[in-house]
Design a protein around this motif. Structure first.
Motif, mmCIF file in Angstrom:
data_model
loop_
_atom_site.group_PDB
_atom_site.id
_atom_site.type_symbol
_atom_site.label_atom_id
_atom_site.label_comp_id
_atom_site.label_asym_id
_atom_site.label_seq_id
_atom_site.Cartn_x
_atom_site.Cartn_y
_atom_site.Cartn_z
ATOM 1 N N UNK A 94 -8.634 8.132 10.881
ATOM 2 C CA UNK A 94 -8.195 8.184 9.489
ATOM 3 C C UNK A 94 -6.914 7.378 9.291
ATOM 4 N N UNK A 95 -5.968 7.538 10.205
ATOM 5 C CA UNK A 95 -4.703 6.807 10.088
ATOM 6 C C UNK A 95 -4.936 5.311 10.254
ATOM 7 N N UNK A 96 -5.727 4.937 11.241
ATOM 8 C CA UNK A 96 -5.987 3.520 11.472
ATOM 9 C C UNK A 96 -6.768 2.875 10.335
ATOM 10 N N UNK A 97 -7.554 3.675 9.616
ATOM 11 C CA UNK A 97 -8.291 3.155 8.467
ATOM 12 C C UNK A 97 -7.375 2.961 7.259
ATOM 13 N N UNK A 98 -6.153 3.462 7.364
ATOM 14 C CA UNK A 98 -5.199 3.281 6.273
ATOM 15 C C UNK A 98 -5.314 4.294 5.162
ATOM 16 N N UNK A 99 -6.039 5.378 5.394
ATOM 17 C CA UNK A 99 -6.231 6.390 4.360
ATOM 18 C C UNK A 99 -5.512 7.676 4.735
ATOM 19 N N UNK A 100 -4.202 7.588 4.799
ATOM 20 C CA UNK A 100 -3.421 8.758 5.196
ATOM 21 C C UNK A 100 -3.322 9.753 4.040
ATOM 22 N N UNK A 101 -3.210 9.242 2.808
ATOM 23 C CA UNK A 101 -3.062 10.096 1.631
ATOM 24 C C UNK A 101 -4.240 9.895 0.688
ATOM 25 N N UNK A 102 -4.629 10.971 0.024
ATOM 26 C CA UNK A 102 -5.637 10.880 -1.030
ATOM 27 C C UNK A 102 -5.042 10.124 -2.217
ATOM 28 N N UNK A 103 -5.882 9.481 -3.024
ATOM 29 C CA UNK A 103 -5.357 8.768 -4.201
ATOM 30 C C UNK A 103 -4.520 9.664 -5.114
ATOM 31 N N UNK A 104 -4.921 10.928 -5.236
ATOM 32 C CA UNK A 104 -4.162 11.853 -6.078
ATOM 33 C C UNK A 104 -2.759 12.085 -5.508
ATOM 34 N N UNK A 105 -2.674 12.202 -4.189
ATOM 35 C CA UNK A 105 -1.367 12.396 -3.549
ATOM 36 C C UNK A 105 -0.480 11.170 -3.760
ATOM 37 N N UNK A 106 -1.063 9.996 -3.664
ATOM 38 C CA UNK A 106 -0.288 8.763 -3.887
ATOM 39 C C UNK A 106 0.225 8.715 -5.323
ATOM 40 N N UNK A 107 -0.624 9.106 -6.287
ATOM 41 C CA UNK A 107 -0.185 9.124 -7.688
ATOM 42 C C UNK A 107 0.984 10.080 -7.877
ATOM 43 N N UNK A 108 0.907 11.262 -7.257
ATOM 44 C CA UNK A 108 2.000 12.238 -7.357
ATOM 45 C C UNK A 108 3.286 11.685 -6.747
ATOM 46 N N UNK A 109 3.166 10.997 -5.626
ATOM 47 C CA UNK A 109 4.351 10.416 -4.982
ATOM 48 C C UNK A 109 4.982 9.352 -5.877
ATOM 49 N N UNK A 110 4.130 8.535 -6.503
ATOM 50 C CA UNK A 110 4.660 7.498 -7.397
ATOM 51 C C UNK A 110 5.370 8.132 -8.597
ATOM 52 N N UNK A 111 4.803 9.211 -9.111
ATOM 53 C CA UNK A 111 5.438 9.903 -10.233
ATOM 54 C C UNK A 111 6.792 10.478 -9.864
ATOM 55 N N UNK A 112 6.928 10.916 -8.613
ATOM 56 C CA UNK A 112 8.184 11.513 -8.167
ATOM 57 C C UNK A 112 9.273 10.482 -7.868
ATOM 58 N N UNK A 113 8.901 9.213 -7.857
ATOM 59 C CA UNK A 113 9.899 8.166 -7.533
ATOM 60 C C UNK A 113 10.790 7.842 -8.707
#
Length: 144
Positions: free
Chosen positions: A125-144
């Motif tokens: 999973x890590x090597x495929x580059x999918x460590x975070x779900x798209x929803x988690x990435x959106x939440x992280x971007x919102x918190x920035x």
């Protein structure tokens, strides 16, 4: 190690034939960082042992003496050894299930020293580059 809720530090010293150590009392797990002391404790039914000499002994290409002692002492346990040093990009892990070595990987500074067994699903999973779900990435971007 799993299934070790009744194992005491003295039991560990005896089973692994570790001479020269004496139980000294309670310690916080954070005290194990960068220490050559031997720390033995429990978390639920898990036995936790922290000592760099023991840890690195489980990262070799072939089973080391200490790995053989762990397997002989705890044959029906899941044994995991973990190390990480972000300063030099070092990592290592070893997974043993019921006495069978399943996965060992150890490397530093972009080099791999030991790579035994099939990659774990978590590695893939890590090597495929999918460590975070798209929803988690959106939440992280919102918190920035």
């Amino acid at each position: 190690m799993t299934n070790q809720q009744d194992t005491t530090p003295t039991d560990v010293l005896t089973k692994l034939n570790l001479n020269g150590y004496q139980p000294a009392g309670d310690a916080n797990f954070f005290q194990t960082n960068k220490s050559d002391d031997l720390f033995i404790g429990t978390y639920k039914d898990k036995l936790v042992i922290a000592n760099p000499n023991l840890t690195y002994g489980l990262f070799s290409a072939e089973p080391s003496d200490i790995e053989k002692r762990f397997v002989a002492a705890f044959p029906s346990s899941e044994i995991a050894a973990l190390a990480e040093n972000s300063t030099v990009g070092e990592f290592g892990y070893s997974l043993i299930y019921n006495g069978q070595r399943k996965r060992v990987k150890h490397g530093c500074d972009g080099e791999i020293y030991t790579d035994f067994g099939e990659p774990l699903p978590e590695e893939q999973e890590i090597l495929a580059g999918h460590i975070f779900d798209p929803e988690e990435l959106d939440e992280m971007r919102e918190d920035m």
